[in-house]
Design a protein around this motif. Structure first.
Motif, PDB file in Angstrom:
ATOM      1  N   PRO A   1       3.190  -4.204  -3.569  1.00  0.00           N
ATOM      2  CA  PRO A   1       3.682  -5.416  -2.898  1.00  0.00           C
ATOM      3  C   PRO A   1       3.452  -5.451  -1.399  1.00  0.00           C
ATOM      4  O   PRO A   1       3.493  -6.534  -0.800  1.00  0.00           O
ATOM      5  CB  PRO A   1       5.181  -5.411  -3.224  1.00  0.00           C
ATOM      6  CG  PRO A   1       5.508  -3.984  -3.526  1.00  0.00           C
ATOM      7  CD  PRO A   1       4.289  -3.426  -4.184  1.00  0.00           C
ATOM      8  N   ALA A   2       3.231  -4.297  -0.757  1.00  0.00           N
ATOM      9  CA  ALA A   2       3.046  -4.279   0.697  1.00  0.00           C
ATOM     10  C   ALA A   2       1.653  -4.779   1.073  1.00  0.00           C
ATOM     11  O   ALA A   2       0.646  -4.321   0.530  1.00  0.00           O
ATOM     12  CB  ALA A   2       3.249  -2.874   1.236  1.00  0.00           C
TER      13      ALA A   2
ATOM     14  N   ALA B   1      -5.522  -1.742  -5.142  1.00  0.00           N
ATOM     15  CA  ALA B   1      -4.817  -2.143  -6.356  1.00  0.00           C
ATOM     16  C   ALA B   1      -5.055  -1.104  -7.444  1.00  0.00           C
ATOM     17  O   ALA B   1      -6.139  -0.510  -7.524  1.00  0.00           O
ATOM     18  CB  ALA B   1      -5.319  -3.507  -6.834  1.00  0.00           C
ATOM     19  N   TRP B   2      -4.041  -0.871  -8.284  1.00  0.00           N
ATOM     20  CA  TRP B   2      -4.181   0.074  -9.388  1.00  0.00           C
ATOM     21  C   TRP B   2      -4.588  -0.679 -10.653  1.00  0.00           C
ATOM     22  O   TRP B   2      -3.962  -1.674 -11.026  1.00  0.00           O
ATOM     23  CB  TRP B   2      -2.869   0.818  -9.637  1.00  0.00           C
ATOM     24  CG  TRP B   2      -2.297   1.481  -8.426  1.00  0.00           C
ATOM     25  CD1 TRP B   2      -1.027   1.323  -7.934  1.00  0.00           C
ATOM     26  CD2 TRP B   2      -2.933   2.419  -7.547  1.00  0.00           C
ATOM     27  NE1 TRP B   2      -0.849   2.096  -6.814  1.00  0.00           N
ATOM     28  CE2 TRP B   2      -2.003   2.777  -6.543  1.00  0.00           C
ATOM     29  CE3 TRP B   2      -4.210   2.983  -7.498  1.00  0.00           C
ATOM     30  CZ2 TRP B   2      -2.291   3.675  -5.516  1.00  0.00           C
ATOM     31  CZ3 TRP B   2      -4.507   3.873  -6.470  1.00  0.00           C
ATOM     32  CH2 TRP B   2      -3.565   4.214  -5.503  1.00  0.00           C
ATOM     33  N   ARG B   3      -5.650  -0.172 -11.303  1.00  0.00           N
ATOM     34  CA  ARG B   3      -6.132  -0.792 -12.523  1.00  0.00           C
ATOM     35  C   ARG B   3      -6.418   0.288 -13.583  1.00  0.00           C
ATOM     36  O   ARG B   3      -6.993   1.334 -13.272  1.00  0.00           O
ATOM     37  CB  ARG B   3      -7.397  -1.607 -12.258  1.00  0.00           C
ATOM     38  CG  ARG B   3      -7.164  -2.837 -11.403  1.00  0.00           C
ATOM     39  CD  ARG B   3      -6.273  -3.856 -12.086  1.00  0.00           C
ATOM     40  NE  ARG B   3      -6.076  -5.073 -11.312  1.00  0.00           N
ATOM     41  CZ  ARG B   3      -5.078  -5.255 -10.447  1.00  0.00           C
ATOM     42  NH1 ARG B   3      -4.167  -4.308 -10.250  1.00  0.00           N
ATOM     43  NH2 ARG B   3      -4.963  -6.392  -9.784  1.00  0.00           N
TER      44      ARG B   3
ATOM     45  N   VAL C   1      -6.999 -13.060  -4.696  1.00  0.00           N
ATOM     46  CA  VAL C   1      -6.030 -14.152  -4.582  1.00  0.00           C
ATOM     47  C   VAL C   1      -4.941 -13.713  -3.614  1.00  0.00           C
ATOM     48  O   VAL C   1      -4.885 -12.555  -3.197  1.00  0.00           O
ATOM     49  CB  VAL C   1      -5.416 -14.505  -5.955  1.00  0.00           C
ATOM     50  CG1 VAL C   1      -6.490 -15.007  -6.915  1.00  0.00           C
ATOM     51  CG2 VAL C   1      -4.682 -13.312  -6.548  1.00  0.00           C
ATOM     52  N   ALA C   2      -4.067 -14.614  -3.255  1.00  0.00           N
ATOM     53  CA  ALA C   2      -2.973 -14.295  -2.331  1.00  0.00           C
ATOM     54  C   ALA C   2      -1.980 -13.355  -2.994  1.00  0.00           C
ATOM     55  O   ALA C   2      -1.742 -13.431  -4.204  1.00  0.00           O
ATOM     56  CB  ALA C   2      -2.268 -15.568  -1.891  1.00  0.00           C
ATOM     57  N   ILE C   3      -1.388 -12.476  -2.183  1.00  0.00           N
ATOM     58  CA  ILE C   3      -0.428 -11.511  -2.729  1.00  0.00           C
ATOM     59  C   ILE C   3       0.781 -12.225  -3.335  1.00  0.00           C
ATOM     60  O   ILE C   3       1.357 -11.762  -4.331  1.00  0.00           O
ATOM     61  CB  ILE C   3      -0.006 -10.487  -1.650  1.00  0.00           C
ATOM     62  CG1 ILE C   3       0.772  -9.340  -2.303  1.00  0.00           C
ATOM     63  CG2 ILE C   3       0.805 -11.157  -0.551  1.00  0.00           C
ATOM     64  CD1 ILE C   3       0.985  -8.164  -1.373  1.00  0.00           C
ATOM     65  N   ASP C   4       1.170 -13.383  -2.772  1.00  0.00           N
ATOM     66  CA  ASP C   4       2.291 -14.141  -3.333  1.00  0.00           C
ATOM     67  C   ASP C   4       1.980 -14.613  -4.749  1.00  0.00           C
ATOM     68  O   ASP C   4       2.869 -14.670  -5.611  1.00  0.00           O
ATOM     69  CB  ASP C   4       2.624 -15.332  -2.447  1.00  0.00           C
ATOM     70  CG  ASP C   4       3.254 -14.925  -1.120  1.00  0.00           C
ATOM     71  OD1 ASP C   4       3.708 -13.757  -1.031  1.00  0.00           O
ATOM     72  OD2 ASP C   4       3.285 -15.744  -0.200  1.00  0.00           O
TER      73      ASP C   4
END
Length: 283
Positions: free
Chosen positions: A55-56, A62-64, A88-91
């Motif tokens: 979230p930060a 990113a973990w995939r 895309v945006a984090i939101d």
């Protein structure tokens, strides 16, 4: 002395030790002692691959699940740039019902692999056999962690290899969210990216001892300085961004790399259970 994983030892499945949870630690399901030799067992049922965007906003990896490969050499964590068209945006990710992740979208500049151990662990000896990734801005990490997400204060013990200089290890701990004032960056005596090596964290109520290749790197003593159980076991590969420029350096936008984990083990304070170090042989 250089040490490598013994091929003969890897060929004996009887060297493996696994188990389900037994009892609890601070109300959490406690994991039993184990040794996982990944080239033989793969993940089994007690390890899982992470699939989420941190979230930060400052954390740009990113973990995939598909960035984690279990194979004949062990478990590889592959880091690569995310496609600009997939960002895309984090939101949007945080409010997503899972469809964006399923479509391959991310809010991060890189995707990579993280592997976590199920259940919770306390004092004892933690060992891994790991080959780190080399390259500016890369961090190959083995650590114990808990935090607010789990209803705890931030408690953590870390051993990280910074790809900008893989002849050293960065060590740290967090107690009630506070890191060491001067986390040590210590010489290993070898190149952590050249071959798999043994790394150890000994955690007791009174001390933490970090070691590599059987040699002690650093010791922190005093119960008031030591994180408290329970914690979970993690290892991953991630890329530093501008927030980490002073520490790891910034990974170039086209960076691709991988780190390898061959063995992980936990031995309780009373000892008497198999460990990764028993699979090492002099060369």
């Amino acid at each position: 002395m250089k040490r490598v994983l013994a091929p003969a030892a890897l060929g004996l499945s009887c060297l493996l030790m696994t188990g389900a949870a037994a009892g609890q630690i601070d109300g959490k399901p406690a994991g039993v002692p184990f040794r996982t030799v990944f080239p033989i067992s793969g993940p089994g049922t007690n390890w899982w691959r992470a699939e989420y965007d941190h979230p930060a906003g400052w954390f740009q990896t990113a973990w995939r699940k598909d960035a984690v490969e279990f194979g004949a050499a062990g478990v590889r964590m592959h880091l690569a740039p995310s496609a600009p068209a997939d960002r895309v945006a984090i939101d949007d990710i945080q409010s997503d019902d899972g469809s964006l992740l399923e479509a391959g979208k991310t809010s991060k500049e890189f995707v990579s692999g993280q592997v976590q151990r199920r259940n919770w662990y306390g004092y004892g000896r933690y060992e891994v056999i790991m080959q780190a990734a080399a390259g500016k801005g890369l961090i190959s990490a083995f650590y114990l962690y808990t935090g607010p997400h789990f209803g705890h204060s931030h408690e953590e013990i870390t051993l990280e290899i910074l790809g900008k200089n893989t002849t050293k290890a960065h060590l740290n701990r967090f107690r009630d969210g506070a890191p060491l004032e001067q986390p040590p960056w210590v010489n290993l005596g070898f190149d952590a990216a050249a071959a798999p090596r043994l790394y150890t964290i000994d955690w007791s109520e009174e001390a933490i001892i970090w070691s590599a290749g059987g040699t002690e790197l650093f010791r922190l003593t005093g119960a008031e300085h030591v994180p408290r159980p329970p914690m979970k076991i993690y290892f991953d590969l991630w890329a530093g961004s501008e927030k980490q420029a002073h520490w790891s350096g910034v990974a170039p936008k086209d960076t691709s790399a991988s780190a390898l984990m061959q063995c992980a083990s936990y031995t309780p304070p009373e000892g008497g259970t198999p460990s990764c170090s028993e699979l090492m042989t002099a060369e």
